[in-house]
Design an enzyme around this catalytic site. Structure first.
Site, mmCIF file in Angstrom:
data_model
loop_
_atom_site.group_PDB
_atom_site.id
_atom_site.type_symbol
_atom_site.label_atom_id
_atom_site.label_comp_id
_atom_site.label_asym_id
_atom_site.label_seq_id
_atom_site.Cartn_x
_atom_site.Cartn_y
_atom_site.Cartn_z
ATOM 1 N N ASP A 146 55.949 -32.718 2.356
ATOM 2 C CA ASP A 146 57.380 -32.962 2.129
ATOM 3 C C ASP A 146 57.508 -33.507 0.705
ATOM 4 O O ASP A 146 56.842 -34.491 0.360
ATOM 5 C CB ASP A 146 57.916 -34.007 3.105
ATOM 6 C CG ASP A 146 58.006 -33.507 4.540
ATOM 7 O OD1 ASP A 146 57.469 -32.417 4.823
ATOM 8 O OD2 ASP A 146 58.598 -34.218 5.370
ATOM 9 N N HIS A 148 48.757 -30.997 3.958
ATOM 10 C CA HIS A 148 48.238 -29.933 4.815
ATOM 11 C C HIS A 148 47.764 -28.742 3.975
ATOM 12 O O HIS A 148 48.098 -28.622 2.796
ATOM 13 C CB HIS A 148 49.335 -29.468 5.778
ATOM 14 C CG HIS A 148 49.826 -30.549 6.711
ATOM 15 N ND1 HIS A 148 49.487 -30.587 8.039
ATOM 16 C CD2 HIS A 148 50.631 -31.626 6.489
ATOM 17 C CE1 HIS A 148 50.056 -31.645 8.605
ATOM 18 N NE2 HIS A 148 50.758 -32.290 7.680
ATOM 19 N N SER A 174 53.197 -39.788 -3.972
ATOM 20 C CA SER A 174 52.431 -39.355 -5.134
ATOM 21 C C SER A 174 52.719 -37.896 -5.440
ATOM 22 O O SER A 174 53.807 -37.409 -5.143
ATOM 23 C CB SER A 174 50.938 -39.594 -4.929
ATOM 24 O OG SER A 174 50.273 -39.565 -6.172
#
Length: 274
Positions: free
Chosen positions: A80, A139, A242
C-alpha cells in the site's frame, strides 16, 4: 570505531519505544492515539487494542487475504503506497522525484558486476512510498526467482516527498536491501527496500540473517540457488513507513499503468509484463 549517524540513533531510540509492551491500559492509549493521529484505516485489520506493542500495530497482518489478478502478465503492487515517481531510466539515471535524479549503478552498491548493473540501463522504474499510516508489510509482485540479496548499511533520512525534494541522492545515502530478481520469463529486475527515519528494521522473511539498523560494517551479500516465490507472498515488513523501488531491464514491461501521485494498494495491477 566509526560513529553512527544521528538518524540511526533516533531510529534506534524510537524502535525501542515501539517494541516495548506496556501495560494493556497504557498500550491501548498509545495504539488508539497513533491510529487517530495518523488516520489509519483499520477496516481490514484487528482492532487497535489487540496489538501488544506499537510495533505490532505497525507490522499488522491483514485479517483476510486480498484478491489480485492471477494473470501471469499482471505485475502487482507489492505494498500500500503512493507512487512518488515512475518512468524510464536514461542510461543509469532514475528519478528520486521530479527534478531530482540519481544513478542506479550507485544505488545497487558494490556487489553487482558492471554487466549486472548494465542489464537495467534504459529500463523502467517505479517508486512506492509507504507513509506511517499505510499497511507496512510487503509482498511479491510476480512469480519470480530471487538470485541475490545485498544489505547496504547507511543513514535513515526521511523519505517523504518534502525530503526527497531537498536531499540529492537520498536513496543512495540511506540504508537499503537490494534484491536481485528474475521473472519466470528470465527478465531481470531489482526490488530495493529503502530505510527511513524511525524505520530501523526492514525484515526479509526468507533471509533472517539480514539484520538492518545493526552495527554492520560494509555490504553483506546473500546468494540463493533455487529460491522461487509466488505472486502475493508476504516476505517481510517495514517497522514504520518507507520506500520500495522496483527497477527492471529494458523491455520487461509492456506497459506501466500507474503514474506519479497515484495511490495504490497491495494486489493492484501496476504494470503488465511482455
Amino acid at each position: 570505531m566509526k560513529r553512527r549517524h544521528i538518524t540511526s540513533a533516533i531510529s534506534q531510540t524510537f524502535g525501542k519505544f515501539a517494541s516495548k509492551e506496556f501495560p494493556h491500559w497504557f498500550q491501548n492509549i498509545v495504539n488508539r492515539s497513533y491510529v487517530g493521529l495518523m488516520g489509519l484505516d483499520m477496516s481490514e485489520f484487528h482492532s487497535p487494542e489487540t496489538y501488544k506493542s506499537l510495533n505490532a500495530l505497525f507490522t499488522r497482518h491483514l485479517k483476510e487475504p486480498r484478491h489480485y489478478s492471477l494473470n501471469a502478465a499482471d505485475f502487482i503492487s507489492p505494498c500500500d503506497s503512493l507512487i512518488s515517481e515512475c518512468g524510464t531510466l536514461i542510461s543509469d539515471y532514475a528519478l528520486q522525484i521530479k527534478g531530482m535524479r540519481y544513478k542506479t549503478d550507485e544505488f545497487l552498491g558494490q556487489n553487482f558486476s558492471d554487466e549486472e548493473k548494465k542489464s537495467i540501463h534504459d529500463g523502467d522504474f517505479i517508486n512506492f512510498y509507504l507513509s506511517p499510516k499505510d499497511y507496512h508489510r510487503y509482498h511479491i509482485p510476480t512469480n519470480m526467482k530471487v538470485l541475490k540479496a545485498v544489505h547496504i548499511p547507511g543513514k535513515f533520512y526521511p523519505v517523504n516527498v518534502p525530503s526527497l525534494k531537498k536531499r540529492l541522492n537520498l536513496f543512495i545515502e540511506n540504508e537499503r536491501v537490494v534484491l536481485q530478481c528474475e521473472t519466470m520469463e528470465g527478465k531481470t529486475f531489482y526490488m530495493v527496500l529503502v530505510s527511513a527515519l524511525n524505520v530501523g528494521v526492514m525484515k526479509v522473511s526468507f533471509e533472517p540473517r539480514i539484520q538492518t539498523d545493526a552495527d554492520v560494517v560494509g555490504e553483506q551479500v546473500y546468494e540463493f540457488k533455487d529460491l522461487y516465490l509466488d505472486k502475493g507472498d508476504d516476505f517481510g515488513c517495514f517497522e514504520m513507513g518507507s520506500t520500495i523501488v522496483i527497477i527492471s531491464e529494458k523491455g520487461m514491461f509492456e506497459d506501466i499503468v500507474v503514474k506519479a501521485g497515484d495511490k495504490v494498494k497491495f494486489g493492484e495491477t501496476v504494470a503488465t509484463l511482455k
